[in-house]
Design a protein around this motif. Structure first.
Motif, PDB file in Angstrom:
ATOM      1  N   TRP A  83       9.733 -45.628  -5.228  1.00 35.15           N
ATOM      2  CA  TRP A  83       8.671 -46.622  -5.041  1.00 35.15           C
ATOM      3  C   TRP A  83       7.294 -45.962  -5.124  1.00 35.15           C
ATOM      4  O   TRP A  83       6.393 -46.486  -5.787  1.00 35.15           O
ATOM      5  CB  TRP A  83       8.852 -47.326  -3.698  1.00 35.15           C
ATOM      6  N   LEU A  84       7.129 -44.815  -4.485  1.00 35.92           N
ATOM      7  CA  LEU A  84       5.854 -44.090  -4.567  1.00 35.92           C
ATOM      8  C   LEU A  84       5.531 -43.713  -6.010  1.00 35.92           C
ATOM      9  O   LEU A  84       4.385 -43.843  -6.457  1.00 35.92           O
ATOM     10  CB  LEU A  84       5.892 -42.828  -3.705  1.00 35.92           C
ATOM     11  N   ALA A  85       6.532 -43.257  -6.745  1.00 38.35           N
ATOM     12  CA  ALA A  85       6.316 -42.866  -8.145  1.00 38.35           C
ATOM     13  C   ALA A  85       5.943 -44.071  -8.996  1.00 38.35           C
ATOM     14  O   ALA A  85       5.013 -44.007  -9.810  1.00 38.35           O
ATOM     15  CB  ALA A  85       7.572 -42.189  -8.700  1.00 38.35           C
ATOM     16  N   ILE A  86       6.634 -45.189  -8.821  1.00 36.68           N
ATOM     17  CA  ILE A  86       6.334 -46.404  -9.593  1.00 36.68           C
ATOM     18  C   ILE A  86       4.919 -46.891  -9.306  1.00 36.68           C
ATOM     19  O   ILE A  86       4.202 -47.319 -10.203  1.00 36.68           O
ATOM     20  CB  ILE A  86       7.366 -47.508  -9.270  1.00 36.68           C
ATOM     21  N   MET A  87       4.505 -46.812  -8.053  1.00 32.33           N
ATOM     22  CA  MET A  87       3.179 -47.281  -7.657  1.00 32.33           C
ATOM     23  C   MET A  87       2.093 -46.219  -7.895  1.00 32.33           C
ATOM     24  O   MET A  87       0.937 -46.443  -7.579  1.00 32.33           O
ATOM     25  CB  MET A  87       3.182 -47.682  -6.170  1.00 32.33           C
ATOM     26  N   ASN A  88       2.465 -45.071  -8.472  1.00 32.02           N
ATOM     27  CA  ASN A  88       1.549 -43.951  -8.724  1.00 32.02           C
ATOM     28  C   ASN A  88       0.842 -43.517  -7.438  1.00 32.02           C
ATOM     29  O   ASN A  88      -0.363 -43.357  -7.393  1.00 32.02           O
ATOM     30  CB  ASN A  88       0.529 -44.294  -9.816  1.00 32.02           C
ATOM     31  N   ARG A  89       1.620 -43.327  -6.396  1.00 27.49           N
ATOM     32  CA  ARG A  89       1.079 -42.941  -5.098  1.00 27.49           C
ATOM     33  C   ARG A  89       1.511 -41.542  -4.661  1.00 27.49           C
ATOM     34  O   ARG A  89       1.286 -41.160  -3.525  1.00 27.49           O
ATOM     35  CB  ARG A  89       1.503 -43.948  -4.028  1.00 27.49           C
ATOM     36  N   CYS A  90       2.146 -40.787  -5.533  1.00 24.77           N
ATOM     37  CA  CYS A  90       2.541 -39.415  -5.203  1.00 24.77           C
ATOM     38  C   CYS A  90       1.310 -38.507  -5.299  1.00 24.77           C
ATOM     39  O   CYS A  90       0.476 -38.675  -6.182  1.00 24.77           O
ATOM     40  CB  CYS A  90       3.635 -38.927  -6.160  1.00 24.77           C
ATOM     41  N   TRP A  91       1.231 -37.547  -4.401  1.00 31.72           N
ATOM     42  CA  TRP A  91       0.068 -36.670  -4.363  1.00 31.72           C
ATOM     43  C   TRP A  91       0.176 -35.572  -5.409  1.00 31.72           C
ATOM     44  O   TRP A  91       0.423 -34.419  -5.106  1.00 31.72           O
ATOM     45  CB  TRP A  91      -0.107 -36.098  -2.964  1.00 31.72           C
ATOM     46  N   THR A  92      -0.045 -35.954  -6.651  1.00 31.25           N
ATOM     47  CA  THR A  92      -0.059 -35.003  -7.754  1.00 31.25           C
ATOM     48  C   THR A  92      -1.498 -34.535  -7.981  1.00 31.25           C
ATOM     49  O   THR A  92      -2.441 -35.088  -7.415  1.00 31.25           O
ATOM     50  CB  THR A  92       0.506 -35.656  -9.024  1.00 31.25           C
ATOM     51  N   SER A  93      -1.657 -33.536  -8.821  1.00 34.69           N
ATOM     52  CA  SER A  93      -2.988 -32.947  -9.047  1.00 34.69           C
ATOM     53  C   SER A  93      -4.011 -33.959  -9.537  1.00 34.69           C
ATOM     54  O   SER A  93      -5.183 -33.884  -9.167  1.00 34.69           O
ATOM     55  CB  SER A  93      -2.892 -31.797 -10.051  1.00 34.69           C
ATOM     56  N   ASP A  94      -3.591 -34.908 -10.366  1.00 32.47           N
ATOM     57  CA  ASP A  94      -4.558 -35.890 -10.867  1.00 32.47           C
ATOM     58  C   ASP A  94      -5.131 -36.731  -9.731  1.00 32.47           C
ATOM     59  O   ASP A  94      -6.324 -37.008  -9.683  1.00 32.47           O
ATOM     60  CB  ASP A  94      -3.937 -36.764 -11.955  1.00 32.47           C
ATOM     61  N   ARG A  95      -4.303 -37.127  -8.778  1.00 29.41           N
ATOM     62  CA  ARG A  95      -4.785 -37.915  -7.634  1.00 29.41           C
ATOM     63  C   ARG A  95      -5.649 -37.066  -6.704  1.00 29.41           C
ATOM     64  O   ARG A  95      -6.654 -37.520  -6.180  1.00 29.41           O
ATOM     65  CB  ARG A  95      -3.619 -38.510  -6.860  1.00 29.41           C
ATOM     66  N   LEU A  96      -5.235 -35.825  -6.482  1.00 25.43           N
ATOM     67  CA  LEU A  96      -6.034 -34.926  -5.637  1.00 25.43           C
ATOM     68  C   LEU A  96      -7.413 -34.708  -6.252  1.00 25.43           C
ATOM     69  O   LEU A  96      -8.425 -34.714  -5.548  1.00 25.43           O
ATOM     70  CB  LEU A  96      -5.310 -33.594  -5.456  1.00 25.43           C
ATOM     71  N   ALA A  97      -7.466 -34.516  -7.573  1.00 21.29           N
ATOM     72  CA  ALA A  97      -8.737 -34.276  -8.261  1.00 21.29           C
ATOM     73  C   ALA A  97      -9.669 -35.478  -8.126  1.00 21.29           C
ATOM     74  O   ALA A  97     -10.878 -35.319  -7.922  1.00 21.29           O
ATOM     75  CB  ALA A  97      -8.480 -33.973  -9.741  1.00 21.29           C
ATOM     76  N   ARG A  98      -9.129 -36.699  -8.244  1.00 20.39           N
ATOM     77  CA  ARG A  98      -9.949 -37.907  -8.112  1.00 20.39           C
ATOM     78  C   ARG A  98     -10.596 -38.008  -6.739  1.00 20.39           C
ATOM     79  O   ARG A  98     -11.634 -38.635  -6.583  1.00 20.39           O
ATOM     80  CB  ARG A  98      -9.126 -39.160  -8.379  1.00 20.39           C
ATOM     81  N   ARG A  99      -9.987 -37.395  -5.744  1.00 18.73           N
ATOM     82  CA  ARG A  99     -10.528 -37.456  -4.392  1.00 18.73           C
ATOM     83  C   ARG A  99     -11.315 -36.199  -4.021  1.00 18.73           C
ATOM     84  O   ARG A  99     -11.728 -36.037  -2.878  1.00 18.73           O
ATOM     85  CB  ARG A  99      -9.394 -37.676  -3.405  1.00 18.73           C
ATOM     86  N   GLY A 100     -11.478 -35.301  -4.984  1.00 18.23           N
ATOM     87  CA  GLY A 100     -12.248 -34.092  -4.746  1.00 18.23           C
ATOM     88  C   GLY A 100     -11.524 -33.084  -3.868  1.00 18.23           C
ATOM     89  O   GLY A 100     -12.157 -32.238  -3.241  1.00 18.23           O
ATOM     90  N   LEU A 101     -10.194 -33.167  -3.815  1.00 19.25           N
ATOM     91  CA  LEU A 101      -9.409 -32.237  -3.005  1.00 19.25           C
ATOM     92  C   LEU A 101      -8.919 -31.070  -3.864  1.00 19.25           C
ATOM     93  O   LEU A 101      -8.820 -31.191  -5.082  1.00 19.25           O
ATOM     94  CB  LEU A 101      -8.216 -32.983  -2.400  1.00 19.25           C
ATOM     95  N   PRO A 102      -8.594 -29.949  -3.242  1.00 19.54           N
ATOM     96  CA  PRO A 102      -8.092 -28.807  -4.014  1.00 19.54           C
ATOM     97  C   PRO A 102      -6.810 -29.182  -4.756  1.00 19.54           C
ATOM     98  O   PRO A 102      -5.951 -29.883  -4.215  1.00 19.54           O
ATOM     99  CB  PRO A 102      -7.798 -27.747  -2.942  1.00 19.54           C
ATOM    100  N   HIS A 103      -6.704 -28.701  -6.001  1.00 17.06           N
ATOM    101  CA  HIS A 103      -5.546 -29.042  -6.824  1.00 17.06           C
ATOM    102  C   HIS A 103      -5.345 -27.974  -7.902  1.00 17.06           C
ATOM    103  O   HIS A 103      -6.229 -27.186  -8.176  1.00 17.06           O
ATOM    104  CB  HIS A 103      -5.738 -30.413  -7.477  1.00 17.06           C
ATOM    105  N   GLN A 104      -4.163 -28.005  -8.520  1.00 21.36           N
ATOM    106  CA  GLN A 104      -3.867 -27.099  -9.623  1.00 21.36           C
ATOM    107  C   GLN A 104      -4.462 -27.659 -10.909  1.00 21.36           C
ATOM    108  O   GLN A 104      -4.638 -28.859 -11.042  1.00 21.36           O
ATOM    109  CB  GLN A 104      -2.357 -26.978  -9.803  1.00 21.36           C
ATOM    110  N   ASP A 105      -4.730 -26.777 -11.856  1.00 23.16           N
ATOM    111  CA  ASP A 105      -5.301 -27.230 -13.123  1.00 23.16           C
ATOM    112  C   ASP A 105      -4.256 -27.822 -14.057  1.00 23.16           C
ATOM    113  O   ASP A 105      -4.567 -28.661 -14.883  1.00 23.16           O
ATOM    114  CB  ASP A 105      -6.020 -26.075 -13.829  1.00 23.16           C
TER     115      ASP A 105
END
Length: 137
Positions: A83-105
């Protein structure tokens, strides 16, 4: 009550505020009529938790795969992850980057593409290999 509204940020908000102000100013209360409270989400006018829940989520779009996801016989943690994956709610690097949080490139498995849930589950070379082995076993 007007002082409790708070700041209004745009012209549409100011217009709506003024419209409400004029409509309330035109209301004439009559002392001979007893006040009553009616819940508009029920025909009877009575409040219910069921109708409050329906009111809260009225107009929301339901994922077309929601019923399939939640009714499957897999363990709850797998259904929740799906359900999290379908709703795109998993904390992947793209989501972390949108929020200005540390993430992998890049993806930690292939180091070739951005880490998104779609990439991790379907597009990544490692994911394709895993799915290939699962479906040929």
């Amino acid at each position: 009550w007007a002082t409790d509204i708070g700041p209004i940020g745009d012209m549409a908000g100011i217009e709506e505020y003024m419209n409400i102000w004029h409509r309330i100013g035109a209301v004439q209360l009559r002392e001979e009529i007893v006040d009553s409270i009616s819940w508009s989400w029920e025909r009877s006018g009575e409040f219910s938790a069921r109708s409050a829940y329906a009111a809260r989520f009225a107009g929301r779009q339901v994922s077309p795969t929601a019923a399939f996801t939640w009714r499957s016989k897999t363990p709850l943690r797998c259904r929740f992850f799906a359900w999290l994956a379908i709703m795109n709610r998993c904390w992947t690097s793209d989501r972390l980057a949108r929020r200005g949080l540390p993430h992998q490139d890049a993806c930690p498995f292939c180091d070739q593409h951005d880490e998104t849930i779609g990439h991790l589950l379907v597009e990544c070379v490692l994911a394709r290999e895993v799915w290939s082995r699962i479906f040929t076993a």
